[in-house]
Scaffold this motif. Structure first.
Motif, short mmCIF file in Angstrom:
data_model
loop_
_atom_site.label_atom_id
_atom_site.label_comp_id
_atom_site.label_asym_id
_atom_site.label_seq_id
_atom_site.Cartn_x
_atom_site.Cartn_y
_atom_site.Cartn_z
N ILE A 22 -5.65 11.76 -3.47
CA ILE A 22 -6.58 11.61 -4.60
C ILE A 22 -7.67 10.59 -4.22
CG2 ILE A 22 -6.83 10.87 -6.99
CD1 ILE A 22 -4.05 11.94 -7.53
N PRO A 23 -8.94 11.04 -4.22
CA PRO A 23 -10.02 10.11 -3.86
C PRO A 23 -10.06 8.94 -4.84
CG PRO A 23 -10.82 12.39 -3.98
CD PRO A 23 -9.43 12.39 -4.54
N GLY A 24 -10.26 7.75 -4.32
CA GLY A 24 -10.35 6.59 -5.19
C GLY A 24 -9.07 5.77 -5.22
N PHE A 62 3.37 1.18 -4.49
CA PHE A 62 2.27 0.25 -4.76
C PHE A 62 0.98 0.87 -4.25
CE2 PHE A 62 5.77 -2.56 -5.42
CZ PHE A 62 5.30 -3.61 -6.21
N CYS A 63 -0.07 0.81 -5.07
CA CYS A 63 -1.35 1.40 -4.68
C CYS A 63 -2.48 0.65 -5.37
CB CYS A 63 -1.38 2.89 -5.02
SG CYS A 63 -1.04 3.26 -6.75
N GLY A 64 -3.72 0.96 -4.93
CA GLY A 64 -4.87 0.27 -5.50
C GLY A 64 -6.08 1.18 -5.57
N LEU A 65 -7.12 0.71 -6.27
CA LEU A 65 -8.35 1.48 -6.41
C LEU A 65 -9.34 1.13 -5.31
CD1 LEU A 65 -8.88 0.97 -10.27
CD2 LEU A 65 -8.01 3.03 -9.12
N THR A 66 -10.06 2.13 -4.82
CA THR A 66 -11.14 1.84 -3.86
C THR A 66 -12.37 1.37 -4.63
OG1 THR A 66 -12.08 4.04 -4.00
CG2 THR A 66 -10.34 3.72 -2.36
N ILE A 121 -14.40 3.48 -7.35
CA ILE A 121 -13.97 3.68 -8.75
C ILE A 121 -14.56 2.57 -9.61
CG2 ILE A 121 -11.98 3.85 -10.29
CD1 ILE A 121 -12.14 6.18 -8.30
N ARG A 122 -15.26 2.96 -10.67
CA ARG A 122 -15.89 1.94 -11.50
C ARG A 122 -14.93 1.31 -12.51
NH1 ARG A 122 -21.37 4.83 -12.63
NH2 ARG A 122 -19.83 5.97 -13.81
N LEU A 123 -13.89 2.05 -12.88
CA LEU A 123 -12.89 1.48 -13.79
C LEU A 123 -12.14 0.36 -13.09
CD1 LEU A 123 -11.23 4.84 -14.95
CD2 LEU A 123 -12.86 3.47 -16.27
N ASP A 124 -11.70 -0.65 -13.85
CA ASP A 124 -10.79 -1.62 -13.24
C ASP A 124 -9.35 -1.17 -13.47
OD1 ASP A 124 -10.00 -2.35 -15.78
OD2 ASP A 124 -11.14 -4.23 -15.81
N GLY A 125 -8.41 -1.97 -13.02
CA GLY A 125 -7.01 -1.57 -13.10
C GLY A 125 -6.54 -1.34 -14.53
N LYS A 126 -6.93 -2.25 -15.40
CA LYS A 126 -6.49 -2.18 -16.79
C LYS A 126 -7.06 -0.94 -17.48
CE LYS A 126 -6.26 -5.27 -20.77
NZ LYS A 126 -7.53 -5.05 -21.51
N GLU A 127 -8.35 -0.69 -17.23
CA GLU A 127 -8.99 0.50 -17.83
C GLU A 127 -8.35 1.79 -17.32
OE1 GLU A 127 -13.42 -1.53 -18.35
OE2 GLU A 127 -12.89 -0.50 -16.48
N THR A 128 -8.05 1.79 -16.02
CA THR A 128 -7.41 2.97 -15.43
C THR A 128 -6.06 3.22 -16.11
OG1 THR A 128 -8.48 2.50 -13.33
CG2 THR A 128 -6.59 4.00 -13.27
N ALA A 129 -5.30 2.14 -16.28
CA ALA A 129 -3.98 2.28 -16.91
C ALA A 129 -4.11 2.77 -18.35
CB ALA A 129 -3.24 0.95 -16.86
N VAL A 134 -0.53 -4.67 -11.52
CA VAL A 134 0.03 -5.89 -10.92
C VAL A 134 -1.04 -6.84 -10.40
CG1 VAL A 134 2.24 -4.80 -10.35
CG2 VAL A 134 0.39 -4.75 -8.67
N ALA A 135 -2.28 -6.37 -10.34
CA ALA A 135 -3.41 -7.23 -9.98
C ALA A 135 -4.65 -6.52 -10.51
CB ALA A 135 -3.48 -7.44 -8.48
N GLU A 136 -5.79 -7.17 -10.38
CA GLU A 136 -7.07 -6.66 -10.88
C GLU A 136 -7.24 -5.14 -10.66
OE1 GLU A 136 -9.27 -8.51 -12.47
OE2 GLU A 136 -10.83 -6.98 -12.60
N ARG A 137 -6.95 -4.67 -9.45
CA ARG A 137 -7.15 -3.25 -9.14
C ARG A 137 -5.93 -2.65 -8.44
NH1 ARG A 137 -12.34 -1.74 -9.66
NH2 ARG A 137 -12.39 -0.17 -8.02
N ARG A 138 -4.76 -3.20 -8.77
CA ARG A 138 -3.55 -2.72 -8.10
C ARG A 138 -2.46 -2.32 -9.09
NH1 ARG A 138 -1.81 -3.16 -3.29
NH2 ARG A 138 0.17 -4.17 -3.73
N PHE A 139 -1.66 -1.33 -8.67
CA PHE A 139 -0.63 -0.77 -9.55
C PHE A 139 0.73 -0.74 -8.89
CE2 PHE A 139 -4.63 1.71 -10.07
CZ PHE A 139 -5.02 1.15 -11.28
#
Ligand SMILES: *Cc1c(COP(=O)(O)O)cnc(C)c1O
Length: 345
Positions: A271-273, A287-291, A294-302, A315-320
């Motif tokens: 999945i791109p991003g 564990f994974c993160g956003l590239t 992606i304009r959304l941050d981690g919280k918005e993505t969730a 688990v962090a700004e852009r990590r899950f």
């Protein structure tokens, strides 16, 4: 909406078989040592990891706290990894309640502590220093990605602890995951340690409880500390009954969670991003993160994922973190991949 809840394996509700066992449990006053179901659970868990005795406690946090309080006094020092659950997520209990100083050394990416770092952290007998009493490992290691520590590594830390006359604790909240992932016995991972904490309420699906294991003498001491902390429970057999079902039916099936974690990782990796951590999954967590694309941050993505029925841990700004467990099936994995594809499109 029925959520696919991947935030943790602690979200697992008890199975119908557990609820039935809880309803039927023979109970007594466990503070008097008279609850037959608690006694059976303690014996069962201790046996399964090759220890003499066990102590049923309300949580993994209390289990680690009791273990450390039983083996360190005020002003003593415990050597821990800087990403240890006890350091990060247990509200500083060992220092707040025990006056115990934590010496934090780096967790390597594979969850280990470098033996030379451990040796370097052991204090010499100088009155400027707190006396080193204990070294503690975590297996599987949660914040290092659910990685497993090997029996050989664990033994080398055990040997080192003996050489320097230190006690050795293992936070084995997910020790059975570590054993199953490596195709070894949990005993082999536990035997070098003086104390080992096992969680029943993670992937094993029980509603409540951990069991702290060690020698009979250690557990005798630990029982007094549990009482001090207010963890002496009375007819706790209703809870222990679920733990027995967990031990009897949930241990071997952890392999399914590991397989499904792999299935989910395979679905997510294209999945791109989204970037998966190298090597993930090691056990039941991804564990994974956003590239940067992606304009959304981690919280918005969730939040967007949650609107589509999928809950994940940020688990962090852009990590899950995504954790597989008993209540997640193949269809849920597919739904999760689709939801990510949708949100990150
Ligand atoms: C969950 C966990 C604990 C204890 O958690 P409780 O929520 O207090 O039961 C301890 N160590 C590790 C590594 C854990 O993942």
């Amino acid at each position: 909406m029925k959520f696919v809840d991947l935030r943790s394996d602690t979200v697992t509700e008890p199975t119908p078989e557990m609820r039935e066992a809880m309803a039927q449990a023979k109970v007594g006053d466990d503070v008097y040592g008279e609850d037959p179901t608690v006694n059976r659970l303690e014996e069962l868990v201790a046996n399964s990891i090759g220890k003499e005795a066990g102590l049923f406690v309300p949580s993994g946090t209390m289990s680690n706290l009791v273990a450390i309080l039983a083996q360190c006094g005020r002003g003593d020092e415990v050597i821990l990894g800087d990403k240890a659950h006890t350091v990060l997520f247990e509200a500083g209990g060992i220092s707040a309640l025990g006056g115990i100083h934590s010496r934090q050394i780096p967790n390597q990416p594979d969850g280990t502590l470098d033996l030379l770092d451990i040796i370097g952290a052991i204090r010499s007998d100088d009155y400027h220093y707190p006396p080193t009493r204990l070294v503690s490992l975590e297996n599987t290691h949660n914040r290092c990605g659910g990685v497993v520590l090997s029996a050989a590594y664990t033994r080398s830390v055990g040997d080192l602890a003996k050489q320097y006359e230190l006690k050795f604790h293992i936070d084995g909240a997910r020790l059975f995951n570590a054993a199953i992932a490596q195709g070894v016995q949990a005993k082999d991972l536990a035997s070098p340690a003086d104390s080992v904490s096992i969680c029943l309420s993670k992937g094993l699906c029980a509603p409540v409880g951990s069991v702290l294991c060690g020698s009979a003498d250690f557990i005798h001491q630990a029982r007094r500390i549990r009482k001090q902390l207010g963890g002496g429970m009375r007819q706790a057999g209703v809870l222990a009954a679920a733990g027995i079902v967990a031990m009897e039916t949930m241990v071997d099936r952890l392999a399914e969670d590991h397989q499904r974690a792999r299935l989910l990782a395979d679905g997510l990796k294209h999945i791109p991003g989204l970037i998966l951590d190298p090597g993930t999954p090691h056990t039941n967590m991804i564990f994974c993160g956003l590239t940067d694309q992606i304009r959304l941050d981690g919280k918005e993505t969730a939040e967007r994922l949650s609107e589509l029925g999928v809950k994940i841990g940020v688990v962090a700004e852009r990590r899950f973190r995504l954790v597989l467990h008993y209540w997640i099936d193949d269809a849920d994995v597919e739904k999760t991949v689709d939801a990510f594809r949708n949100v990150l499109a």
